[in-house]
Design a protein around this motif. Structure first.
Motif, PDB file in Angstrom:
ATOM      1  N   HIS A   1      18.957 -10.516  34.171  1.00  0.00           N
ATOM      2  CA  HIS A   1      18.207 -11.668  33.678  1.00  0.00           C
ATOM      3  C   HIS A   1      19.152 -12.867  33.671  1.00  0.00           C
ATOM      4  O   HIS A   1      20.373 -12.716  33.539  1.00  0.00           O
ATOM      5  N   GLU A   2      18.587 -14.077  33.780  1.00  0.00           N
ATOM      6  CA  GLU A   2      19.403 -15.291  33.710  1.00  0.00           C
ATOM      7  C   GLU A   2      18.710 -16.309  32.819  1.00  0.00           C
ATOM      8  O   GLU A   2      17.566 -16.690  33.060  1.00  0.00           O
TER       9      GLU A   2
ATOM     10  N   ARG B   1       9.738 -25.903  38.989  1.00  0.00           N
ATOM     11  CA  ARG B   1      10.141 -26.456  37.690  1.00  0.00           C
ATOM     12  C   ARG B   1      11.101 -27.612  37.930  1.00  0.00           C
ATOM     13  O   ARG B   1      12.144 -27.435  38.557  1.00  0.00           O
ATOM     14  N   HIS B   2      10.734 -28.787  37.442  1.00  0.00           N
ATOM     15  CA  HIS B   2      11.612 -29.958  37.504  1.00  0.00           C
ATOM     16  C   HIS B   2      12.364 -30.005  36.173  1.00  0.00           C
ATOM     17  O   HIS B   2      11.746 -30.117  35.121  1.00  0.00           O
ATOM     18  N   LEU B   3      13.685 -29.890  36.239  1.00  0.00           N
ATOM     19  CA  LEU B   3      14.493 -29.822  35.023  1.00  0.00           C
ATOM     20  C   LEU B   3      15.230 -31.127  34.769  1.00  0.00           C
ATOM     21  O   LEU B   3      15.775 -31.740  35.697  1.00  0.00           O
TER      22      LEU B   3
ATOM     23  N   LEU C   1      14.208 -18.950  30.966  1.00  0.00           N
ATOM     24  CA  LEU C   1      14.653 -17.589  31.220  1.00  0.00           C
ATOM     25  C   LEU C   1      14.056 -17.143  32.544  1.00  0.00           C
ATOM     26  O   LEU C   1      12.843 -17.250  32.754  1.00  0.00           O
ATOM     27  N   ILE C   2      14.915 -16.671  33.434  1.00  0.00           N
ATOM     28  CA  ILE C   2      14.476 -16.146  34.722  1.00  0.00           C
ATOM     29  C   ILE C   2      14.660 -14.631  34.665  1.00  0.00           C
ATOM     30  O   ILE C   2      15.797 -14.147  34.642  1.00  0.00           O
TER      31      ILE C   2
ATOM     32  N   VAL D   1      23.595 -18.011  31.576  1.00  0.00           N
ATOM     33  CA  VAL D   1      23.982 -16.759  30.931  1.00  0.00           C
ATOM     34  C   VAL D   1      23.252 -15.636  31.659  1.00  0.00           C
ATOM     35  O   VAL D   1      22.012 -15.590  31.661  1.00  0.00           O
ATOM     36  N   HIS D   2      24.015 -14.776  32.313  1.00  0.00           N
ATOM     37  CA  HIS D   2      23.467 -13.615  33.013  1.00  0.00           C
ATOM     38  C   HIS D   2      23.677 -12.403  32.121  1.00  0.00           C
ATOM     39  O   HIS D   2      24.790 -12.196  31.618  1.00  0.00           O
ATOM     40  N   TYR D   3      22.625 -11.618  31.933  1.00  0.00           N
ATOM     41  CA  TYR D   3      22.780 -10.429  31.099  1.00  0.00           C
ATOM     42  C   TYR D   3      21.963  -9.283  31.662  1.00  0.00           C
ATOM     43  O   TYR D   3      20.956  -9.478  32.332  1.00  0.00           O
TER      44      TYR D   3
END
Length: 104
Positions: A47-48, A67-69, A76-77, A99-101
């Motif tokens: 997940h990222e 998604r325009h940020l 969360l991806i 943050v990759h988990y």
């Protein structure tokens, strides 16, 4: 050692800068600086969670969602949701905190 998340490099950026800030036990925290960079498609096993700290960016998902940020936006991806960075501006830095988990 102290560092600033919003510091911009003064030199040209032929590639994105990816700094690993911390890692351990299935987690990795990265600071990414993009300047006009785009990416290929990502299909990540983890997940990222990503936040845009400065600049602007457009994320595109394989299902057609875009998604325009802007600064302060985060999302969360989920693992294996194919996505890519479709656009970042050439004239200023886009600074990300990612943050990759591990997916359970």
């Amino acid at each position: 050692m102290t560092a600033n998340l919003l510091a911009s490099p003064s030199e040209a950026l032929p590639e994105e800068i990816v700094d690993v800030l911390a890692r351990g036990q299935g987690v990795r925290v990265e600071r990414i600086v993009s300047r006009g960079h785009v990416s290929g498609w990502y299909d990540q096993a983890d997940h990222e969670w990503v936040a845009l700290l400065a600049g602007e960016a457009r994320l595109e998902f394989e299902d057609g969602e875009i998604r325009h940020l802007l600064p302060g936006d985060h999302l969360l991806i989920p693992a294996h949701r194919r996505h890519r960075v479709a656009w970042t501006p050439l004239e200023r830095d886009s600074i990300w905190l990612a943050v990759h988990y591990r997916a359970d």
